[in-house]
Design a protein around this motif. Structure first.
Motif, mmCIF file in Angstrom:
data_model
loop_
_atom_site.group_PDB
_atom_site.id
_atom_site.type_symbol
_atom_site.label_atom_id
_atom_site.label_comp_id
_atom_site.label_asym_id
_atom_site.label_seq_id
_atom_site.Cartn_x
_atom_site.Cartn_y
_atom_site.Cartn_z
ATOM 1 N N THR A 199 0.826 -1.212 0.000
ATOM 2 C CA THR A 199 0.000 0.000 0.000
ATOM 3 C C THR A 199 0.855 1.253 0.000
ATOM 4 O O THR A 199 2.041 1.219 0.321
ATOM 5 C CB THR A 199 -0.879 0.076 1.281
ATOM 6 O OG1 THR A 199 0.007 -0.023 2.399
ATOM 7 C CG2 THR A 199 -1.939 -0.987 1.334
ATOM 8 N N ASP A 244 0.388 5.018 1.807
ATOM 9 C CA ASP A 244 -0.438 5.778 2.753
ATOM 10 C C ASP A 244 0.090 7.194 2.864
ATOM 11 O O ASP A 244 1.238 7.468 2.534
ATOM 12 C CB ASP A 244 -0.360 5.172 4.172
ATOM 13 C CG ASP A 244 -0.823 3.743 4.203
ATOM 14 O OD1 ASP A 244 -1.862 3.463 3.602
ATOM 15 O OD2 ASP A 244 -0.114 2.928 4.826
ATOM 16 N N GLU A 245 -0.776 8.058 3.399
ATOM 17 C CA GLU A 245 -0.310 9.415 3.721
ATOM 18 C C GLU A 245 -0.552 9.672 5.195
ATOM 19 O O GLU A 245 -1.576 9.252 5.746
ATOM 20 C CB GLU A 245 -1.072 10.440 2.884
ATOM 21 C CG GLU A 245 -0.581 10.442 1.443
ATOM 22 C CD GLU A 245 -1.066 11.647 0.656
ATOM 23 O OE1 GLU A 245 -2.033 12.301 1.103
ATOM 24 O OE2 GLU A 245 -0.465 11.929 -0.384
#
Ligand SMILES: Cc1cc2nc3c(=O)[nH]c(=O)nc-3n(C[C@H](O)[C@H](O)[C@H](O)COP(=O)(O)OP(=O)(O)OC[C@H]3O[C@@H](n4cnc5c(N)ncnc54)[C@H](O)[C@@H]3O)c2cc1C
Length: 384
Positions: free
Chosen positions: A143, A145-146
């Motif tokens: 993944t 993500d932030e």
């Protein structure tokens, strides 16, 4: 997810910063791209002056329980020269060495137990700033993500070739490549830490945990090429043969010893002082400045610089940048310069021979050099 601080890298600098800020009540994200435990090119010695910060991080007792014997004597091995002298005594005793596969886990776990949220393995691949907020892009196994953070601490070490802090490097003959191996069965008295100076490079040996001796070293790009022309094997093996062929003290110590695991390599290294604060981002550890490993102070500087940074952040918040940058220089610049001087002496044949002659005549120079390199210097918060 939103944090008070995002810390990039969970080496000694990052984990210390995360631990100290989390235990002061900040919400902290600690982001590390490598899977732990991992071995690392490093001599593994930690100066006694760093023990108070290990206490503050809650890991001093475990460190003492796991680490190798107390180091009280410094030695110099170069060619046929073998000289030793006492290490200067710090207020809190003697330094010791602990393998990075153990130390980095101890410090990371201490940060997590104080409440830091760990992202591992996760790599920070981009940072965007909007007013007082930073958005970090994290690449994880499957993944992306932030996360958002008010404060970003870059504790991502020194030799990044990718990512937001990648340094463009063109090859130079003086670039340093670093190697490290653990040995079992080495004939070295406990408590002695020999400094090695050999053609084109320098290094050190020390007893670390579990009865092992670590040998770590740096060698110039041009000297490495020559060593590989003369000695067979992979780069690490050629370097070890180069050191054994040129340094009597290492030959005697390692006669009959066995290498444990693979010889590690990394580089190129470019020691020096870098930005401590830029575009709203704080730098700690090697990312802020790196001393030639000849003085074996990088872990101590990493841990101490994060302690210094945490004190400034807790006092002044994100406005701490300029004061922290000044305090860092006050605290560590002398060590970086002393290390450059010692490396300059060690890596040239004529200078190395002259220095060896001087040290044979006056072994106390070794004690003085160890003090100059910061072995007894604790970190001071008033150093602004
Ligand atoms: C040959 C040699 C011998 C040495 N011997 C000694 C010694 O005996 N004693 C001593 O005190 N020092 C020694 N040092 C120096 C010491 O190893 C370093 O100074 C120390 O590791 C610096 O710690 P740090 O936390 O700043 O960086 P590091 O230990 O390099 O940690 C940085 C971490 O950041 C992670 N990271 C990087 N980029 C990202 C990203 N984008 N996203 C997420 N994570 C990221 C990395 O995976 C790494 O785990 C030696 C160095 C060498 C080369």
């Amino acid at each position: 997810m939103r944090f008070d601080a995002a810390v990039i890298g969970s080496g000694p600098a990052g984990a210390t910063a995360a631990r100290l800020l989390a235990q002061a009540g900040w919400s902290v994200a600690l982001i590390e791209r490598a899977v732990f435990p991992r071995r690392k090119v490093c001599g593994e010695f930690i100066s006694a002056a760093t023990l108070p910060v290990l206490e503050a991080c809650g890991v001093a007792t475990e460190f003492r329980a796991q680490a190798g014997p107390a180091v009280h004597t410094v030695a110099a091995y170069s060619g046929a020269t073998m000289v030793q002298a006492p290490l200067p005594h710090g207020r809190v005793g003697w330094g010791r060495a602990l393998g990075r596969e153990h130390l980095d886990v101890l410090l990371r776990d201490a940060a997590v137990s104080s409440g830091a949220m760990l992202f591992q393995p996760a790599e920070v691949v981009a940072i965007a700033r909007q007013a007082a907020q930073h958005t970090l892009t994290l690449r994880r196994v499957n993944t992306v993500d932030e996360i958002d953070a008010r404060t970003v601490i870059a504790a991502c070490g020194s030799w990044n070739t990718q990512g937001p802090f990648a340094a463009a490097m063109s090859a130079r003959p003086s670039d340093l490549f670093a190697f490290k191996a653990h040995f079992r069965g080495a004939a070295m008295a406990a408590g002695v830490m020999p400094l090695l100076a050999f053609p084109g490079g320098y290094g050190g040996m020390v007893h670390t945990d579990g009865g092992r001796v670590s040998l770590s070293c740096c060698i110039r790009r041009d000297a490495l090429r020559q060593a590989r022309e003369i000695h067979s094997g992979k780069a690490g093996e050629a370097v070890m043969r180069h050191i054994l062929a040129s340094t009597e003290g290492v030959r005697r110590t390692l006669q009959g010893a066995m290498v444990e695991d693979a010889i590690l390599a990394c580089g190129p290294l470019r020691p020096g002082i870098r930005s401590r604060y830029r575009d709203g981002i704080f730098f700690a550890g090697n990312a802020a400045g790196e001393a030639h490993p000849i003085i074996a102070e990088g872990i101590s500087m990493a841990i101490q610089s994060s302690w210094l940074l945490a004190q400034h952040l807790l006092a002044d918040g994100p406005a701490a940048g300029p004061n922290y940058a000044r305090a860092w220089k006050c605290q560590f610049a002398a060590r970086v310069h002393a290390a450059s001087l010692f490396a300059w002496l060690a890596m040239n044949n004529h200078r190395r021979a002259a220095a060896a002659q001087l040290i044979r005549a006056f072994p106390a120079i070794l004690t003085w050099g160890a003090a100059l390199s910061g072995k007894t210097l604790g970190v001071r918060h008033d150093a602004t």
